[in-house]
Design an enzyme around this catalytic site. Structure first.
Site, PDB file in Angstrom:
ATOM      1  N   TRP A  63       0.865  -1.183   0.000  1.00 12.45           N
ATOM      2  CA  TRP A  63       0.000   0.000   0.000  1.00 12.45           C
ATOM      3  C   TRP A  63       0.902   1.233   0.000  1.00 12.45           C
ATOM      4  CZ3 TRP A  63      -0.378   4.034   3.670  1.00 12.45           C
ATOM      5  CH2 TRP A  63      -1.290   5.039   3.271  1.00 12.45           C
TER       6      TRP A  63
ATOM      7  N   GLU B 102      -2.960  -2.881  -2.703  1.00 14.88           N
ATOM      8  CA  GLU B 102      -4.114  -2.288  -2.005  1.00 14.88           C
ATOM      9  C   GLU B 102      -4.431  -0.888  -2.517  1.00 14.88           C
ATOM     10  OE1 GLU B 102      -3.453  -1.763   2.192  1.00 14.88           O
ATOM     11  OE2 GLU B 102      -5.507  -1.095   2.564  1.00 14.88           O
TER      12      GLU B 102
ATOM     13  N   LYS C 180      -6.876   2.774  -2.732  1.00 16.11           N
ATOM     14  CA  LYS C 180      -7.529   3.705  -1.805  1.00 16.11           C
ATOM     15  C   LYS C 180      -8.176   4.814  -2.617  1.00 16.11           C
ATOM     16  CE  LYS C 180      -6.703   5.884   2.649  1.00 16.11           C
ATOM     17  NZ  LYS C 180      -5.782   6.066   3.759  1.00 16.11           N
TER      18      LYS C 180
ATOM     19  N   ASP D 267      -9.750  -2.958   1.001  1.00 16.71           N
ATOM     20  CA  ASP D 267      -9.874  -2.394   2.352  1.00 16.71           C
ATOM     21  C   ASP D 267     -11.270  -1.779   2.459  1.00 16.71           C
ATOM     22  OD1 ASP D 267      -9.855  -0.385   4.466  1.00 16.71           O
ATOM     23  OD2 ASP D 267      -7.692  -0.729   4.608  1.00 16.71           O
TER      24      ASP D 267
ATOM     25  N   HIS E 270     -11.757   2.032   2.094  1.00 13.45           N
ATOM     26  CA  HIS E 270     -11.083   2.745   1.007  1.00 13.45           C
ATOM     27  C   HIS E 270     -11.966   3.051  -0.197  1.00 13.45           C
ATOM     28  CE1 HIS E 270      -6.676   1.737   2.298  1.00 13.45           C
ATOM     29  NE2 HIS E 270      -7.387   2.360   3.222  1.00 13.45           N
TER      30      HIS E 270
ATOM     31  N   HIS F 172      -8.785  -6.173   3.987  1.00 15.57           N
ATOM     32  CA  HIS F 172      -8.448  -5.369   5.145  1.00 15.57           C
ATOM     33  C   HIS F 172      -9.786  -4.976   5.742  1.00 15.57           C
ATOM     34  CE1 HIS F 172      -4.047  -3.858   4.766  1.00 15.57           C
ATOM     35  NE2 HIS F 172      -4.141  -5.158   4.898  1.00 15.57           N
TER      36      HIS F 172
ATOM     37  N   ASP G 129     -12.289   8.972   8.180  1.00 12.91           N
ATOM     38  CA  ASP G 129     -11.369   7.957   8.705  1.00 12.91           C
ATOM     39  C   ASP G 129     -11.742   6.576   8.200  1.00 12.91           C
ATOM     40  OD1 ASP G 129      -9.283   6.867  10.348  1.00 12.91           O
ATOM     41  OD2 ASP G 129     -10.868   6.070  11.615  1.00 12.91           O
TER      42      ASP G 129
ATOM     43  N   ASP H 250     -10.392   3.755   9.356  1.00 14.77           N
ATOM     44  CA  ASP H 250      -9.828   2.710  10.220  1.00 14.77           C
ATOM     45  C   ASP H 250     -10.435   2.615  11.613  1.00 14.77           C
ATOM     46  OD1 ASP H 250      -7.602   1.856   8.387  1.00 14.77           O
ATOM     47  OD2 ASP H 250      -7.126   3.965   8.565  1.00 14.77           O
TER      48      ASP H 250
ATOM     49  N   ASP I  71      -7.675  -4.261   9.664  1.00 12.58           N
ATOM     50  CA  ASP I  71      -6.936  -3.001   9.565  1.00 12.58           C
ATOM     51  C   ASP I  71      -7.726  -1.873  10.229  1.00 12.58           C
ATOM     52  OD1 ASP I  71      -5.229  -0.969   8.966  1.00 12.58           O
ATOM     53  OD2 ASP I  71      -5.607  -0.933   6.805  1.00 12.58           O
TER      54      ASP I  71
HETATM   55  C1  LIG Z   1      -0.960   0.659   8.173  1.00 12.83           C
HETATM   56  C2  LIG Z   1      -1.541   0.021   6.939  1.00 12.83           C
HETATM   57  O1  LIG Z   1      -0.610  -0.327   6.028  1.00 12.83           O
HETATM   58  C3  LIG Z   1      -2.525   0.920   6.312  1.00 12.83           C
HETATM   59  O2  LIG Z   1      -3.629   1.001   7.197  1.00 12.83           O
HETATM   60  C4  LIG Z   1      -3.021   0.570   4.923  1.00 12.83           C
HETATM   61  O3  LIG Z   1      -3.332  -0.775   4.781  1.00 12.83           O
HETATM   62  C5  LIG Z   1      -4.202   1.420   4.716  1.00 12.83           C
HETATM   63  O4  LIG Z   1      -5.286   0.921   4.737  1.00 12.83           O
HETATM   64  C6  LIG Z   1      -4.025   2.876   4.533  1.00 12.83           C
HETATM   65  O5  LIG Z   1      -5.189   3.548   4.582  1.00 12.83           O
HETATM   66 MN   LIG Z   2      -5.632  -1.179   4.641  1.00 15.14          MN
END
Ligand SMILES: C[C@H](O)[C@H](O)[C@@H](O)C(=O)CO
Ligand SMILES: [Mn+2]
Length: 421
Positions: A187, A228, A230, A261, A264, A288, A296, A298, A328
């Site tokens: 990523w 990955e 985004k 993810d 994303h 993920h 955000d 995460d 994640d």
């Molecule tokens: C820390 C990770 O590599 C990171 O979260 C990545 O996977 C991601 O999702 C970035 O937004």
């Molecule tokens: Mn991720």
């Protein structure tokens, strides 16, 4: 909860599920075998040990200041062991390159080697778990422009190309040592904050960099490459080089694993609905599992509809051997061990609910255009006693039932975390 009550409730649940053709004993066996790759970076707010005082960059943020963050590899491993003792099932650990151990020596990212992760491998062997890996292309001066593998300056691109190549070697080493393939997930944060004129140039450079990185073929018995995408990050709101279309195309053309993810994509876009489509065109998918909230991507995963849909898509379509489930999320505003426990237990609960579904009956109704039965059953299943099966699964495998795990986290907080100033 008393053991006899757990068993009583389970026996009743077992009967109910039997009535709709579901064997709970089989389900429990299957659940115990699904590996979940737990991310190390929840334990220390993505700081790592290369320069743990440095800023977290790359358009990701861990907000909050909860006490007790892990400051050393020993503390992080101790916290992980505590978390693992609260989470039933088969676990893997997902490491980032910045979690290397160098005995105080300054090792640049383009110099890292398997030996810097020897202690993680020893720990993984002791705990009988597999390892996954991630090159770290953020929190570094060469990522300060917000560009890495797509940077216009060849010197910077070459630096990161070498870093990722070395990460592949480390991943291969993990796979060989532990006898289970390591997924090495690439990523990168590359993108622009504002209106972008040349969107093609950076994507061409990223493609070239990836081609160079993946030139050396590696045995999938030990190592798998994942990419990955985004949609946007903090400071890359207008354009991200590694978009979904870019990586979906790249993964299909180059036969890599595609990472989805959950945080994303556009706010109403879900990854659950992508799994079946993508499964037709790539051999393996890495998830993920995360929870987007506004900007955000995460937040700690909760047992919401999308988490259950993700699990159902994997189970209904029999994709367990081709979908690698990774987590994640990172939250520094709550106890970090609790965060691992809440999120991972929720992932397992979602998988359990999916495994307890009488999918064949539902699919038959659907194939016969009997949408009344389909909806009626799906709704009725929501109040079936999956929780009794979950409690039994935890108890039977020696893991805390219900909120018991939180008492253990509190004890650990009062006895261990409290000493970290
Ligand atoms: C820390 C990770 O590599 C990171 O979260 C990545 O996977 C991601 O999702 C970035 O937004
Ligand atoms: Mn991720």
């Amino acid at each position: 909860m008393k053991k006899e009550n757990i068993i009583k409730s389970y026996d009743m649940a077992k009967e109910m599920y039997k009535g709709i053709g579901v064997d709970t004993e089989e389900v429990i066996k299957k659940l115990n075998d699904i590996p979940i790759s737990i991310h190390c970076w929840q334990g220390d707010d993505v700081s790592g040990f290369e320069n743990s005082e440095g800023d977290l960059t790359g358009g990701i943020q861990s907000t909050g200041n909860y006490m007790g963050k892990a400051r050393t590899p020993e503390e992080l491993r101790g916290d992980l062991e505590k978390a693992f003792s609260l989470i039933p099932g088969k676990k893997r650990l997902n490491l980032h390159a910045i979690y290397l151990e160098t005995d105080g020596e300054k090792i640049e990212r383009n110099e890292i080697e398997p030996k810097h992760f020897k202690k993680w491998v020893e720990w993984a062997k002791k705990n009988d778990i597999g390892l996954d890996f991630n090159p770290t292309l953020f929190s570094h001066e060469y990522a300060d422009d917000g560009m890495t593998l797509s940077h216009p300056d060849k010197k910077i691109r070459d630096f990161w190309i070498e870093h990722v190549k070395r990460c592949r070697k480390i991943s291969e080493y993990f796979g060989k040592e532990l006898g289970t393939p390591c997924v090495n997930n690439i990523w990168i944060p590359d993108g622009f904050k504002d209106i972008t004129v040349d969107k093609l140039g950076p994507r061409k450079r990223l493609e070239e960099s990836l081609d160079e990185i993946l030139e050396e073929k590696m045995d999938p018995k030990y190592h798998l490459d994942a990419v990955e995408s985004k949609l946007f990050g903090i400071g890359s709101e207008s354009y991200v080089v590694g978009s979904h279309e870019f990586y979906m195309g790249y993964a299909m053309k180059n036969k890599t694993v595609l990472c989805l993810d959950a945080g994303h994509f556009h706010p109403t876009e879900v990854i659950s609905n992508k799994i079946s489509a993508i499964s037709l065109f790539v051999s393996d998918i890495l998830l993920h599992v995360s929870r987007p909230v506004r900007w955000d991507s995460d937040h700690v995963i909760v047992l919401d509809e999308e988490l259950q849909e993700i699990a159902k898509e994997i189970i209904r379509n029999k994709l367990l051997d081709r979908v690698h489930i990774g987590l994640d999320f990172f939250d520094a505003s709550i106890n970090r061990i609790a965060s691992w426990s809440i999120g991972t237990r929720n992932m397992l609960k979602a998988l359990l609910i999916a495994l307890l579904e009488p999918t064949t009956t539902l699919a038959e109704a659907e194939r016969g255009f009997d949408f009344t039965t389909r909806l009626a059953m799906l709704e009725e299943l929501k109040s079936y006693p999956w929780q009794a099966v979950w409690d039994y699964f935890c108890e039977n495998n020696g893991y805390p039932v219900g909120l018991e795990w939180l008492d253990e986290v509190r004890d650990y907080e009062n006895n261990v975390l409290i000493n970290r100033k």
